[in-house]
Scaffold this active site. Sequence first.
Site, mmCIF file in Angstrom:
data_model
loop_
_atom_site.group_PDB
_atom_site.id
_atom_site.type_symbol
_atom_site.label_atom_id
_atom_site.label_comp_id
_atom_site.label_asym_id
_atom_site.label_seq_id
_atom_site.Cartn_x
_atom_site.Cartn_y
_atom_site.Cartn_z
ATOM 1 N N ASP A 2 0.815 -1.202 0.000
ATOM 2 C CA ASP A 2 0.000 0.000 0.000
ATOM 3 C C ASP A 2 0.855 1.261 0.000
ATOM 4 O O ASP A 2 1.799 1.364 0.775
ATOM 5 C CB ASP A 2 -0.920 0.011 1.231
ATOM 6 C CG ASP A 2 -1.964 1.103 1.151
ATOM 7 O OD1 ASP A 2 -2.801 1.059 0.235
ATOM 8 O OD2 ASP A 2 -1.919 2.009 1.987
ATOM 9 N N ASN A 56 -8.901 -2.596 -7.004
ATOM 10 C CA ASN A 56 -7.904 -1.918 -7.828
ATOM 11 C C ASN A 56 -8.257 -1.958 -9.311
ATOM 12 O O ASN A 56 -7.851 -1.087 -10.084
ATOM 13 C CB ASN A 56 -6.523 -2.565 -7.652
ATOM 14 C CG ASN A 56 -5.930 -2.361 -6.273
ATOM 15 O OD1 ASN A 56 -5.085 -3.140 -5.850
ATOM 16 N ND2 ASN A 56 -6.370 -1.335 -5.545
#
Length: 224
Positions: A2, A56
């Site tokens: 991340d 995503n």
Amino acid sequence: MDGNRRYAKLYGHKAVWGHWKGATTWLDLIEWWTYFNTNQSHQVNYTTFWALSKENLQRNPEELAGLFAVLTLTFRSIAFTASIHRSRVRVRFIGTNKGLPQHVIDAINLLEKKTESYSQAVMLVAVGYGGRDEVLSAVKDVIDSGEELNEENVSRRTFCSKIAVPPVDLVIRTSESRTSGFMLWDTQSTELHFIHDKLWPELSARDCMHALESFASRERRGGK
């Protein structure tokens, strides 16, 4: 993994630059992990990297094209990484191929094929993965089989269980204090280690060692 986009923004670059930096960090940590396992009495025989979530896949087409290119080249690089073969690491993918371009799928298949004969250690790569999707899929499999819907039968159908990987012991997360649904079923007794002051591209082997040292110092009772 991340913080790649935020890392790129810090340095005035597009998101894909951050993804490349994140891939470099991943390759460096693979080297550290395989070295660690050959030089420590207690080994980490299973590790999972969450490379791409289902969410995503909803990002803008330009970023996705760059991200898919990064994944393809990284998977191909890992397939020919000496330490992976020297340490006999089997690489397995969890998640779904839905929404992935063929060149990413081909790279996934290559990496799995190149390591399929190994069993000394296992590296899972989560691609197109969603925690709720995994649980729903496991429940659906139980119902379709005609078996009783209970905890034991669902547990036998998680991604980990299907490929004989034990439940998660430790989750390391950079920059955020949440798990984002990672392995919802197999993290019931998981220890969490958050590194708030670093984005994924900034993560180092020292950070991972600190996480393992923290884990080793904790008393784990599994709710007992």
